[in-house]
Design a protein around this motif. Structure first.
Motif, PDB file in Angstrom:
ATOM      1  N   ILE A 238       1.006  -1.209  -0.064  1.00 30.65           N
ATOM      2  CA  ILE A 238      -0.165  -0.012  -0.103  1.00 30.65           C
ATOM      3  C   ILE A 238       0.831   1.165  -0.051  1.00 30.65           C
ATOM      4  N   PHE A 239       2.130   1.279   0.991  1.00 34.36           N
ATOM      5  CA  PHE A 239       2.781   2.479   1.072  1.00 34.36           C
ATOM      6  C   PHE A 239       3.467   2.664  -0.451  1.00 34.36           C
ATOM      7  N   SER A 240       4.000   1.630  -1.137  1.00 27.31           N
ATOM      8  CA  SER A 240       4.621   1.913  -2.155  1.00 27.31           C
ATOM      9  C   SER A 240       3.932   2.514  -3.362  1.00 27.31           C
ATOM     10  N   TRP A 241       2.620   2.062  -3.530  1.00 28.82           N
ATOM     11  CA  TRP A 241       1.909   2.516  -4.667  1.00 28.82           C
ATOM     12  C   TRP A 241       1.483   3.893  -4.353  1.00 28.82           C
ATOM     13  N   ALA A 245       2.106   7.241  -6.384  1.00 27.61           N
ATOM     14  CA  ALA A 245       0.896   8.214  -7.059  1.00 27.61           C
ATOM     15  C   ALA A 245       1.115   9.654  -6.440  1.00 27.61           C
ATOM     16  N   GLN A 246       1.699   9.722  -5.184  1.00 33.14           N
ATOM     17  CA  GLN A 246       2.003  11.353  -4.546  1.00 33.14           C
ATOM     18  C   GLN A 246       3.009  11.780  -5.410  1.00 33.14           C
ATOM     19  N   TRP A 247       4.284  10.994  -5.660  1.00 34.09           N
ATOM     20  CA  TRP A 247       5.362  11.645  -6.395  1.00 34.09           C
ATOM     21  C   TRP A 247       5.022  11.932  -7.678  1.00 34.09           C
ATOM     22  N   TRP A 248       4.294  11.066  -8.432  1.00 30.97           N
ATOM     23  CA  TRP A 248       3.874  11.387  -9.838  1.00 30.97           C
ATOM     24  C   TRP A 248       2.957  12.801  -9.741  1.00 30.97           C
ATOM     25  N   ALA A 249       1.972  12.775  -9.135  1.00 27.25           N
ATOM     26  CA  ALA A 249       0.900  13.840  -9.257  1.00 27.25           C
ATOM     27  C   ALA A 249       1.600  15.286  -8.550  1.00 27.25           C
ATOM     28  N   LEU A 250       2.462  15.197  -7.473  1.00 24.67           N
ATOM     29  CA  LEU A 250       2.817  16.160  -6.892  1.00 24.67           C
ATOM     30  C   LEU A 250       4.246  16.678  -6.892  1.00 24.67           C
ATOM     31  N   GLN A 251       5.256  15.837  -7.664  1.00 26.59           N
ATOM     32  CA  GLN A 251       6.492  16.333  -7.865  1.00 26.59           C
ATOM     33  C   GLN A 251       6.706  16.075  -9.239  1.00 26.59           C
ATOM     34  N   LEU A 252       7.054  14.887  -9.959  1.00 28.34           N
ATOM     35  CA  LEU A 252       7.351  14.871 -11.178  1.00 28.34           C
ATOM     36  C   LEU A 252       6.573  15.718 -12.022  1.00 28.34           C
ATOM     37  N   ARG A 253       5.615  15.625 -12.206  1.00 21.53           N
ATOM     38  CA  ARG A 253       4.325  16.312 -13.189  1.00 21.53           C
ATOM     39  C   ARG A 253       4.512  17.696 -12.955  1.00 21.53           C
ATOM     40  N   ILE A 254       4.763  18.225 -11.674  1.00 19.12           N
ATOM     41  CA  ILE A 254       4.815  19.780 -11.599  1.00 19.12           C
ATOM     42  C   ILE A 254       6.056  20.252 -11.935  1.00 19.12           C
ATOM     43  N   ASP A 255       7.107  19.432 -11.596  1.00 23.66           N
ATOM     44  CA  ASP A 255       8.329  19.904 -12.344  1.00 23.66           C
ATOM     45  C   ASP A 255       8.468  20.092 -13.832  1.00 23.66           C
ATOM     46  N   ARG A 256       7.730  19.115 -14.432  1.00 25.10           N
ATOM     47  CA  ARG A 256       7.683  19.114 -15.799  1.00 25.10           C
ATOM     48  C   ARG A 256       6.998  20.176 -16.287  1.00 25.10           C
ATOM     49  N   LEU A 257       5.585  20.439 -15.911  1.00 26.20           N
ATOM     50  CA  LEU A 257       4.386  21.338 -16.461  1.00 26.20           C
ATOM     51  C   LEU A 257       4.762  22.875 -15.991  1.00 26.20           C
ATOM     52  N   HIS A 258       5.152  23.004 -14.940  1.00 24.33           N
ATOM     53  CA  HIS A 258       5.026  24.370 -14.152  1.00 24.33           C
ATOM     54  C   HIS A 258       6.363  24.737 -13.760  1.00 24.33           C
ATOM     55  N   SER A 259       7.551  24.407 -14.430  1.00 28.38           N
ATOM     56  CA  SER A 259       8.821  24.746 -13.963  1.00 28.38           C
ATOM     57  C   SER A 259       9.007  26.200 -13.776  1.00 28.38           C
ATOM     58  N   THR A 260       8.148  27.257 -14.668  1.00 26.93           N
ATOM     59  CA  THR A 260       8.298  28.589 -14.732  1.00 26.93           C
ATOM     60  C   THR A 260       7.381  29.411 -13.978  1.00 26.93           C
ATOM     61  N   VAL A 261       6.531  28.750 -13.322  1.00 29.48           N
ATOM     62  CA  VAL A 261       5.248  29.186 -12.513  1.00 29.48           C
ATOM     63  C   VAL A 261       5.936  30.158 -11.427  1.00 29.48           C
ATOM     64  N   ASN A 262       5.440  31.542 -11.193  1.00 28.98           N
ATOM     65  CA  ASN A 262       5.861  32.520 -10.302  1.00 28.98           C
ATOM     66  C   ASN A 262       5.489  31.864  -8.945  1.00 28.98           C
ATOM     67  N   LEU A 496     -12.464   8.760  -4.133  1.00 31.10           N
ATOM     68  CA  LEU A 496     -11.254   9.109  -4.335  1.00 31.10           C
ATOM     69  C   LEU A 496     -10.263   9.156  -5.586  1.00 31.10           C
ATOM     70  N   PRO A 497      -9.469   9.622  -5.984  1.00 27.66           N
ATOM     71  CA  PRO A 497      -8.779   9.934  -7.416  1.00 27.66           C
ATOM     72  C   PRO A 497      -8.641   8.488  -7.550  1.00 27.66           C
ATOM     73  N   THR A 498      -8.907   8.069  -8.965  1.00 27.91           N
ATOM     74  CA  THR A 498      -8.482   6.831  -9.426  1.00 27.91           C
ATOM     75  C   THR A 498      -7.155   7.031  -9.964  1.00 27.91           C
ATOM     76  N   TRP A 499      -6.520   5.976 -10.697  1.00 30.47           N
ATOM     77  CA  TRP A 499      -5.100   5.931 -11.396  1.00 30.47           C
ATOM     78  C   TRP A 499      -5.261   6.940 -12.492  1.00 30.47           C
ATOM     79  N   ARG A 500      -6.411   6.898 -13.135  1.00 35.25           N
ATOM     80  CA  ARG A 500      -6.535   7.714 -14.321  1.00 35.25           C
ATOM     81  C   ARG A 500      -6.678   9.080 -13.918  1.00 35.25           C
ATOM     82  N   ASP A 501      -7.064   9.405 -12.699  1.00 36.79           N
ATOM     83  CA  ASP A 501      -7.236  10.957 -12.248  1.00 36.79           C
ATOM     84  C   ASP A 501      -5.686  11.310 -12.053  1.00 36.79           C
ATOM     85  N   VAL A 502      -4.946  10.461 -11.242  1.00 37.16           N
ATOM     86  CA  VAL A 502      -3.743  10.665 -10.777  1.00 37.16           C
ATOM     87  C   VAL A 502      -2.807  11.003 -11.798  1.00 37.16           C
ATOM     88  N   PHE A 503      -2.743  10.189 -13.023  1.00 37.50           N
ATOM     89  CA  PHE A 503      -1.920  10.600 -14.167  1.00 37.50           C
ATOM     90  C   PHE A 503      -2.253  11.098 -15.193  1.00 37.50           C
TER      91      PHE A 503
END
Length: 536
Positions: A238-241, A245-262, A496-503
Motif C-alpha cells: 500500500i505504501f509503495s503504490w 502516486a503522490q510522487w507522480w502527481a505532486l512532484q514529477l508532473r509539477i516539475d515538468r509542467l510548471h517549472s516557470t510558474v511564479n 477518491l482519485p483513480t489512477w486515471r485521475d492521478v496520471f
C-alpha cells in the motif's frame, strides 16, 4: 514557523526537525503549561491512516509529528524536501527522560503490561536517580471504547505529570490521547509504542548499523515473525503504490509542467475593521514558496482574524506546499481562528483528494459563500445539539464535529432529551449534519443507545455520513449501532482519485463548491463578481 518547512507524506504533516530540535519543541510545550500531543509516525501509521479517518485526523492535528522510519526519510528526498534524520520514539524518549531529570519534570508511564511497566520504572529510577516518576499504570487490556477511562484519568490527574508517555500501540494510543489530553491538561502527551518494553529490557533494539541503514524492520520481523509478517507485506504494497502516486502527481508532473510558474506573488488585503483577512496565494505553492514563507504566516496569525486564502490562481502545489497549508491551518486554529480556501483550482483539489485530507479544510467558491460558511460554523460550535419540535420525525439533531472537545456538552443535552422522552415511542437522532466524529463521539452514540434502552425506548440514528460510518466500522460496532439505515459491511470511504485521475493532465482551473454544508440550510453558491473580487 520552523526554519525548515514541513512536508506532507500521504496526508501526514511531518515536522522537519532533528532529535535535538524536537526536544527543544517539547521543552517549549512544557513551559507553556498548555496541553499538547505528539506522535512518532512510521510507515505502518501512514498505511493505517489511509483507511482510518479518525487516525488520519489525529495525525493531521498533532502538535508535533516526528519521522520514525528510515523509509520516510528516503521518501522525503523523493518528494523534494528531505527530512534531516530519523526521529524515533525509542531515541527521543531517553533524551526526554534526561531532560525531565535535569528540569525536574514529572513523568507518567501508561500502558504496556504490568510487568513491563514496573520494570521500566525500576530501570529508570536506577539510571536516573533524580527523575521524578509521578506514577505509572498498566490498565487491563480492553477495547478502546470499553476501557475504564475514568479510572485512568483519575490516576493521571492525581499525579499531575508534565509528560505522559502512552504505550497502547497504534492507533489505540493516539485515539486515547486525542480523547483525553485536553481534560488531563498534561503539557506533553506522546504515544510511544514499544518504547516502554525497550526501557524494561524485554525487547531489544536492532544494532545501530541496522537502525541507520533502514533495516531495523528486519530485526523486528525476526523477533516477531507471526505478528509482523502480514503487516509488513501489506504496508509495503500500500505504501509503495500510494507514494508512487503522490510522487507522480505532486512532484514529477509539477516539475515538468510548471517549472516557470511564479512562486513569489503575495497580497494581503483587509481593512482594519473587516471581520476577516484575505490573502492571495502564490501561483506555485511549493517547497521554495514554503521555505521563503511566501504567505507571511506570522503576519496572518498575529492579525487576529479568520483568514480567507484566495487560491483560484494556484497552478501547482507539491507535498511541501500541502504541509505548509496544514501548518497554517493548525496555527490559526490554535489562535482561535479559521482558514477558508477560496476557489481552489484543479491542482489544489487534486492534491488534497489524493492525500485524503480534502475534508479537513473548509473551502468555498467565493467570498460570500466563505462568510456564510463561517456563520454556520459559529452556529455549530455554539449549538452542536439542537432540538426540533416534538412532532418532528427526528427531533434531536447533532451537527458539525462531535469530538472530545465538545463531548460533555453534547452528552448533557442529549441525555436531557432522552430522559424526558416518552418510552412508548421510538426515538431518532439526526446525524446528517455531522461531518466528523471521533472515539469520544462514538462513545456518546453508545451511551445514548443504552440510555434509551433503559428508558424502554428504541433509539435509531439517521443520516450517518461516510466519515462517521468509517469510525463505527473501524471500531467494529456496526451491529450494535445498526438500525433501519443499516451500515454497509465494507469500509465507507469517499470517492477518491483513480489512477486515471492521478496520471491525467491537469484540467482547466475551476471554482469547486465548498466541502462544508449546513445540514438543513445548504449554502447556495454566490457568483457576485464584484463581491468575489473585493478585498473589503
Amino acid at each position: 514557523m520552523n526554519a525548515r518547512a514541513s512536508i506532507a507524506i500521504l496526508g501526514v504533516p511531518f515536522d522537519n526537525v532533528t532529535s535535538s530540535e524536537a526536544l527543544d519543541r517539547i521543552e517549549q510545550m512544557i513551559a507553556s503549561g498548555k496541553p499538547h500531543y505528539l506522535a512518532t509516525a512510521n510507515v505502518d501509521f501512514l498505511v493505517q491512516a489511509r483507511e482510518d479517518v479518525e487516525l488520519r485526523r489525529i495525525l493531521f492535528d498533532a502538535d508535533l509529528i516526528l519521522c520514525d522510519g528510515t523509509p520516510l526519510l528516503w521518501v522525503s528526498r523523493l518528494l523534494g524536501n528531505p527530512l534531516p534524520e530519523r526521529v524515533a520514539g525509542a531515541d527521543v524518549v531517553p533524551g526526554l527522560i534526561q531532560l525531565a531529570e535535569e528540569k525536574k519534570y514529572r513523568l507518567f508511564l501508561l500502558g504496556a503490561t504490568p510487568d513491563s511497566i514496573s520494570r521500566a520504572a525500576a530501570n529508570l529510577r536506577e539510571a536516573y536517580p533524580n527523575l521524578i516518576i509521578a506514577g505509572y499504570y498498566s490498565p487491563p487490556f480492553n477495547k478502546l471504547i470499553e476501557m475504564d477511562h475514568d479510572e485512568i484519568k483519575a490516576r493521571i490527574l492525581a499525579a499531575k505529570p508534565d509528560v505522559l508517555l502512552v504505550s497502547f500501540g497504534c492507533p489505540k494510543q493516539e485515539k486515547w490521547i486525542a480523547m483525553h489530553y485536553r481534560a488531563l491538561g498534561v503539557p506533553v502527551a506522546a504515544g510511544v509504542g514499544a518504547t516502554i518494553d525497550f526501557l524494561a529490557g524485554k525487547v531489544s533494539r536492532a544494532p545501530l548499523w541496522m537502525q541507520r541503514s533502514g533495516f531495523e524492520w528486519i530485526y523486528r520481523l525476526i523477533q516477531e515473525p507471526r505478528r509482523l509478517f502480514r503487516r509488513y507485506v501489506k504496508d509495503l504494497w500500500i505504501f509503495s503504490w500510494s507514494i508512487l502516486a503522490q510522487w507522480w502527481a505532486l512532484q514529477l508532473r509539477i516539475d515538468r509542467l510548471h517549472s516557470t510558474v511564479n512562486t513569489k506573488s503575495f497580497s494581503p488585503n483587509c481593512t482594519p475593521h473587516a471581520p476577516t483577512q484575505i490573502v492571495v496565494c502564490p501561483t506555485k505553492l511549493d517547497a521554495m514558496a514554503a521555505e521563503a514563507d511566501a504567505l507571511r504566516t506570522a503576519d496572518i496569525i498575529s492579525n487576529g482574524r479568520d483568514c480567507f486564502l484566495q487560491m483560484a490562481g494556484v497552478a501547482s502545489i507539491d507535498s511541501t506546499g500541502v504541509g505548509y497549508l496544514i501548518r497554517l491551518q493548525k496555527k490559526l486554529r490554535g489562535a482561535g481562528h479559521e482558514l477558508v480556501l477560496i476557489s481552489p483550482g484543479a491542482a489544489v483539489v487534486r492534491a488534497l483528494k489524493l492525500l485524503r485530507i480534502n475534508n479537513f479544510f473548509f473551502t468555498a467558491p467565493d467570498l460570500a459563500a466563505a462568510q456564510y460558511l463561517l456563520q454556520v460554523r459559529a452556529r455549530e460550535q455554539s449549538a452542536a445539539v439542537t432540538l426540533r419540535t416534538a412532532a418532528a420525525v427526528t427531533p434531536l439533531v447533532w451537527q458539525g464535529e462531535i469530538t472530545a472537545a465538545n463531548a460533555r456538552q453534547v452528552w448533557e443535552n442529549t441525555r436531557a432529551y432522552l430522559e424526558a422522552s416518552r418510552p412508548d415511542r421510538d426515538l431518532a437522532l439526526d446525524l446528517t449534519g455531522v461531518r466528523f466524529i471521533d472515539s469520544s463521539g462514538l462513545g456518546l452514540m453508545i451511551r445514548a443507545r443504552k440510555l434509551a434502552q433503559q428508558q424502554g425506548a428504541k433509539l435509531v440514528f439517521r443520516g450517518i455520513q461516510p466519515a462517521v460510518k468509517n469510525v463505527i466500522q473501524i471500531a467494529r460496532l456496526e451491529k450494535f449501532l445498526q438500525n433501519d439505515e443499516a451500515l454497509d459491511t465494507k469500509p465507507s470511504t469517499e470517492r477518491l482519485p483513480t489512477w486515471r485521475d492521478v496520471f491525467a493532465l491537469p484540467e482547466p482551473s475551476a471554482a469547486p463548491g465548498g466541502m462544508f454544508r449546513a445540514s438543513h440550510d445548504p449554502i447556495e453558491p454566490v457568483t457576485n463578481t464584484a463581491l468575489a473580487t473585493s478585498h473589503e
